[in-house]
Design a protein around this motif. Structure first.
Motif, PDB file in Angstrom:
ATOM      1  N   SER A 184       0.812  -1.108  -0.066  1.00  0.00           N
ATOM      2  CA  SER A 184       0.186  -0.048   0.115  1.00  0.00           C
ATOM      3  C   SER A 184       0.900   1.172  -0.066  1.00  0.00           C
ATOM      4  CB  SER A 184      -0.883   0.142   1.227  1.00  0.00           C
ATOM      5  OG  SER A 184      -1.780   1.034   1.171  1.00  0.00           O
ATOM      6  N   VAL A 185       1.317   1.621  -1.188  1.00  0.00           N
ATOM      7  CA  VAL A 185       2.325   2.582  -1.396  1.00  0.00           C
ATOM      8  C   VAL A 185       2.066   3.954  -0.784  1.00  0.00           C
ATOM      9  CG1 VAL A 185       3.716   1.577  -3.235  1.00  0.00           C
ATOM     10  CG2 VAL A 185       1.864   3.036  -3.561  1.00  0.00           C
ATOM     11  N   GLY A 186       0.722   4.164  -0.651  1.00  0.00           N
ATOM     12  CA  GLY A 186       0.220   5.676   0.038  1.00  0.00           C
ATOM     13  C   GLY A 186       0.477   5.533   1.364  1.00  0.00           C
ATOM     14  N   ARG A 187       0.919   4.450   2.016  1.00  0.00           N
ATOM     15  CA  ARG A 187       1.062   4.170   3.379  1.00  0.00           C
ATOM     16  C   ARG A 187       2.699   3.986   3.639  1.00  0.00           C
ATOM     17  NH1 ARG A 187      -3.660   2.778   2.163  1.00  0.00           N
ATOM     18  NH2 ARG A 187      -5.532   3.309   3.880  1.00  0.00           N
ATOM     19  N   VAL A 188       3.436   3.038   2.909  1.00  0.00           N
ATOM     20  CA  VAL A 188       4.569   2.486   3.065  1.00  0.00           C
ATOM     21  C   VAL A 188       5.056   2.240   1.965  1.00  0.00           C
ATOM     22  CG1 VAL A 188       4.054   0.321   3.440  1.00  0.00           C
ATOM     23  CG2 VAL A 188       6.432   1.492   4.470  1.00  0.00           C
ATOM     24  N   THR A 189       6.568   2.646   1.730  1.00  0.00           N
ATOM     25  CA  THR A 189       7.244   2.361   0.332  1.00  0.00           C
ATOM     26  C   THR A 189       8.281   1.284   0.798  1.00  0.00           C
ATOM     27  OG1 THR A 189       9.115   4.107   0.615  1.00  0.00           O
ATOM     28  CG2 THR A 189       7.072   4.709  -0.394  1.00  0.00           C
ATOM     29  N   SER A 190       8.680   0.480  -0.474  1.00  0.00           N
ATOM     30  CA  SER A 190       9.680  -0.626  -0.005  1.00  0.00           C
ATOM     31  C   SER A 190      10.978   0.071   0.206  1.00  0.00           C
ATOM     32  CB  SER A 190      10.017  -1.279  -1.645  1.00  0.00           C
ATOM     33  OG  SER A 190      10.460  -0.171  -2.673  1.00  0.00           O
ATOM     34  N   GLY A 191      11.269   1.263  -0.063  1.00  0.00           N
ATOM     35  CA  GLY A 191      12.415   1.767   0.333  1.00  0.00           C
ATOM     36  C   GLY A 191      12.563   2.111   2.166  1.00  0.00           C
ATOM     37  N   GLN A 192      11.052   2.497   2.441  1.00  0.00           N
ATOM     38  CA  GLN A 192      11.093   2.780   3.776  1.00  0.00           C
ATOM     39  C   GLN A 192      11.211   1.455   4.480  1.00  0.00           C
ATOM     40  OE1 GLN A 192       7.327   4.696   3.530  1.00  0.00           O
ATOM     41  NE2 GLN A 192       8.083   6.582   3.406  1.00  0.00           N
ATOM     42  N   ILE A 193      10.719   0.644   4.087  1.00  0.00           N
ATOM     43  CA  ILE A 193      10.816  -0.862   4.780  1.00  0.00           C
ATOM     44  C   ILE A 193      12.106  -1.072   4.817  1.00  0.00           C
ATOM     45  CG2 ILE A 193      10.229  -3.241   4.539  1.00  0.00           C
ATOM     46  CD1 ILE A 193       7.421  -2.399   3.577  1.00  0.00           C
ATOM     47  N   SER A 194      12.809  -1.002   3.689  1.00  0.00           N
ATOM     48  CA  SER A 194      14.447  -1.506   3.609  1.00  0.00           C
ATOM     49  C   SER A 194      15.009  -0.831   4.967  1.00  0.00           C
ATOM     50  CB  SER A 194      14.969  -1.247   2.372  1.00  0.00           C
ATOM     51  OG  SER A 194      14.345  -2.267   1.590  1.00  0.00           O
ATOM     52  N   ARG A 195      14.743   0.705   5.030  1.00  0.00           N
ATOM     53  CA  ARG A 195      15.389   1.468   5.995  1.00  0.00           C
ATOM     54  C   ARG A 195      15.142   0.937   7.331  1.00  0.00           C
ATOM     55  NH1 ARG A 195      19.918   4.063   6.597  1.00  0.00           N
ATOM     56  NH2 ARG A 195      20.000   5.869   7.752  1.00  0.00           N
ATOM     57  N   MET A 196      13.888   0.502   7.616  1.00  0.00           N
ATOM     58  CA  MET A 196      13.586   0.206   9.067  1.00  0.00           C
ATOM     59  C   MET A 196      14.510  -1.289   9.348  1.00  0.00           C
ATOM     60  SD  MET A 196      11.470   2.182  10.059  1.00  0.00           S
ATOM     61  CE  MET A 196      12.351   3.343   9.055  1.00  0.00           C
ATOM     62  N   PHE A 197      14.492  -2.164   8.279  1.00  0.00           N
ATOM     63  CA  PHE A 197      15.460  -3.189   8.705  1.00  0.00           C
ATOM     64  C   PHE A 197      17.029  -2.677   9.019  1.00  0.00           C
ATOM     65  CE2 PHE A 197      12.254  -5.821   6.539  1.00  0.00           C
ATOM     66  CZ  PHE A 197      12.304  -6.949   7.367  1.00  0.00           C
ATOM     67  N   GLU A 198      17.450  -1.687   8.259  1.00  0.00           N
ATOM     68  CA  GLU A 198      18.687  -1.077   8.423  1.00  0.00           C
ATOM     69  C   GLU A 198      18.797  -0.616  10.036  1.00  0.00           C
ATOM     70  OE1 GLU A 198      19.810   1.708   5.680  1.00  0.00           O
ATOM     71  OE2 GLU A 198      19.456   0.441   3.846  1.00  0.00           O
ATOM     72  N   HIS A 199      17.697  -0.071  10.347  1.00  0.00           N
ATOM     73  CA  HIS A 199      17.873   0.561  11.597  1.00  0.00           C
ATOM     74  C   HIS A 199      17.528  -0.607  12.763  1.00  0.00           C
ATOM     75  CE1 HIS A 199      17.314   4.913  11.559  1.00  0.00           C
ATOM     76  NE2 HIS A 199      16.668   4.918  10.557  1.00  0.00           N
ATOM     77  N   ARG A 200      17.081  -1.682  12.512  1.00  0.00           N
ATOM     78  CA  ARG A 200      16.875  -2.807  13.239  1.00  0.00           C
ATOM     79  C   ARG A 200      18.249  -3.458  13.347  1.00  0.00           C
ATOM     80  NH1 ARG A 200      14.071  -5.695  17.334  1.00  0.00           N
ATOM     81  NH2 ARG A 200      14.579  -7.765  17.088  1.00  0.00           N
ATOM     82  N   ARG A 201      19.082  -3.738  12.271  1.00  0.00           N
ATOM     83  CA  ARG A 201      20.226  -4.124  12.333  1.00  0.00           C
ATOM     84  C   ARG A 201      21.305  -3.074  13.287  1.00  0.00           C
ATOM     85  NH1 ARG A 201      18.894  -5.585   7.031  1.00  0.00           N
ATOM     86  NH2 ARG A 201      20.254  -3.648   6.346  1.00  0.00           N
ATOM     87  N   ASN A 202      21.351  -1.750  13.065  1.00  0.00           N
ATOM     88  CA  ASN A 202      22.267  -0.809  13.559  1.00  0.00           C
ATOM     89  C   ASN A 202      21.186   0.046  14.473  1.00  0.00           C
ATOM     90  OD1 ASN A 202      24.025   0.941  14.336  1.00  0.00           O
ATOM     91  ND2 ASN A 202      24.493   1.158  12.243  1.00  0.00           N
ATOM     92  N   PRO A 203      20.995  -0.110  15.728  1.00  0.00           N
ATOM     93  CA  PRO A 203      20.287   0.840  16.435  1.00  0.00           C
ATOM     94  C   PRO A 203      20.883   2.046  16.781  1.00  0.00           C
ATOM     95  CG  PRO A 203      20.305  -1.408  17.636  1.00  0.00           C
ATOM     96  CD  PRO A 203      21.291  -1.513  16.558  1.00  0.00           C
ATOM     97  N   GLU A 204      22.026   2.140  16.568  1.00  0.00           N
ATOM     98  CA  GLU A 204      22.868   3.513  16.660  1.00  0.00           C
ATOM     99  C   GLU A 204      22.738   4.424  15.454  1.00  0.00           C
ATOM    100  OE1 GLU A 204      24.160   3.946  19.510  1.00  0.00           O
ATOM    101  OE2 GLU A 204      23.543   2.021  20.096  1.00  0.00           O
ATOM    102  N   LEU A 205      22.036   4.134  14.485  1.00  0.00           N
ATOM    103  CA  LEU A 205      21.817   5.039  13.342  1.00  0.00           C
ATOM    104  C   LEU A 205      20.952   6.266  13.744  1.00  0.00           C
ATOM    105  CD1 LEU A 205      20.544   2.678  10.320  1.00  0.00           C
ATOM    106  CD2 LEU A 205      23.006   4.176  10.298  1.00  0.00           C
ATOM    107  N   ALA A 206      21.312   7.289  13.292  1.00  0.00           N
ATOM    108  CA  ALA A 206      20.578   8.581  13.729  1.00  0.00           C
ATOM    109  C   ALA A 206      19.310   8.537  12.847  1.00  0.00           C
ATOM    110  CB  ALA A 206      21.020   9.794  13.121  1.00  0.00           C
ATOM    111  N   THR A 207      18.224   9.032  13.525  1.00  0.00           N
ATOM    112  CA  THR A 207      16.904   9.348  13.110  1.00  0.00           C
ATOM    113  C   THR A 207      17.092   9.912  11.582  1.00  0.00           C
ATOM    114  OG1 THR A 207      15.944   9.237  15.219  1.00  0.00           O
ATOM    115  CG2 THR A 207      14.617  10.262  13.493  1.00  0.00           C
ATOM    116  N   ASP A 208      16.175   9.208  10.584  1.00  0.00           N
ATOM    117  CA  ASP A 208      15.985  10.034   9.402  1.00  0.00           C
ATOM    118  C   ASP A 208      14.911  11.304   9.418  1.00  0.00           C
ATOM    119  OD1 ASP A 208      17.853   8.114   8.326  1.00  0.00           O
ATOM    120  OD2 ASP A 208      16.188   6.764   7.970  1.00  0.00           O
ATOM    121  N   PHE A 209      15.323  12.187   8.625  1.00  0.00           N
ATOM    122  CA  PHE A 209      14.385  13.107   8.387  1.00  0.00           C
ATOM    123  C   PHE A 209      14.477  13.767   7.272  1.00  0.00           C
ATOM    124  CE2 PHE A 209      18.218  15.021   9.964  1.00  0.00           C
ATOM    125  CZ  PHE A 209      18.405  16.241   9.387  1.00  0.00           C
ATOM    126  N   GLU A 210      13.248  14.673   6.661  1.00  0.00           N
ATOM    127  CA  GLU A 210      13.150  15.196   5.447  1.00  0.00           C
ATOM    128  C   GLU A 210      12.374  14.126   4.536  1.00  0.00           C
ATOM    129  OE1 GLU A 210      13.056  18.204   4.832  1.00  0.00           O
ATOM    130  OE2 GLU A 210      13.707  19.039   6.960  1.00  0.00           O
TER     131      GLU A 210
END
Length: 210
Positions: A184-210
């Motif tokens: 449901s790309v109006g709600r979430v994109t594949s790129g955003q999901i990939s980024r969530m997995f990156e944050h899961r692997r590396n909890p020290e990543l800074a919060t993304d913005f913009e």
């Protein structure tokens, strides 16, 4: 997804000017002008979409106060096997998304995320990190009438069991390489999901913005 067209950006800005003007102006002549601007914005939307101008103007009339972006919260919930929780959204042809929705008043954004997960999936979660605060337009979601800020939280699973709801038809857990393609790309994109997995692997990543 393409960048939003100029007409949409301009029409949205006209609507925001009209809404804010009607909030603060007491002069009847100025109010007439702001109402005319609101109607003009509705006509622009109608000319470029399949919606009726009257229906759009009714939507705009329901928006009061200073015009600000709407808030959409999304929860990236992971289990102990690093699988991601997703739900099928009934309102979007049963496509997959992260649990979430418009933020309700009197709750923090994190509390909204927790509430949405329970309501849409049946699981109880705890928020561990603000992973991203993104502008919907900059993330190239489908065009929307109003500006929107999308808030993504990482969450840990605390309990519960998979339970569909009036809003969701299915609940599932997915490893990184097995995320469904019918999003449901109006709600979430594949790129955003990939980024969530990156944050899961590396909890020290800074919060993304913009």
């Amino acid at each position: 997804m393409d960048v939003e067209p100029d007409w949409l950006v301009w029409a949205r800005e006209i609507q925001a000017i009209a809404q804010t003007g009607l909030t603060f102006s007491e002069n009847p002549y100025d109010r007439e002008r702001y109402e005319a601007l609101r109607a003009l914005s509705a006509r622009i939307f109608a000319a470029r979409t399949s919606a009726l101008a009257e229906r759009i103007e009714t939507l705009f009339e329901g928006e009061t106060g200073y015009a600000t972006p709407k808030i959409d919260v999304r929860a990236a919930v992971f289990d102990e096997s690093d699988r991601l929780l997703m739900v099928r959204e009934v309102a979007d042809q049963h496509r997959w998304t992260l649990p979430g929705g418009w933020a309700d008043v009197n709750l923090t954004t994190a509390e909204n995320a927790i509430k949405e997960v329970v309501e849409e999936s049946g699981y109880r979660v705890g928020v561990t990190k603000l992973a991203a605060l993104w502008d919907r337009t900059r993330q190239r979601h489908p065009n929307g009438v109003f500006s929107c800020a999308k808030v993504f939280f990482l969450c840990d699973l605390l309990g519960g069991e998979a339970t569909a709801s009036l809003e969701t038809s299915e609940v599932g857990w997915f490893a990184e390489g097995c995320v469904p393609s019918d999003l449901s790309v109006g709600r979430v994109t594949s790129g955003q999901i990939s980024r969530m997995f990156e944050h899961r692997r590396n909890p020290e990543l800074a919060t993304d913005f913009e």
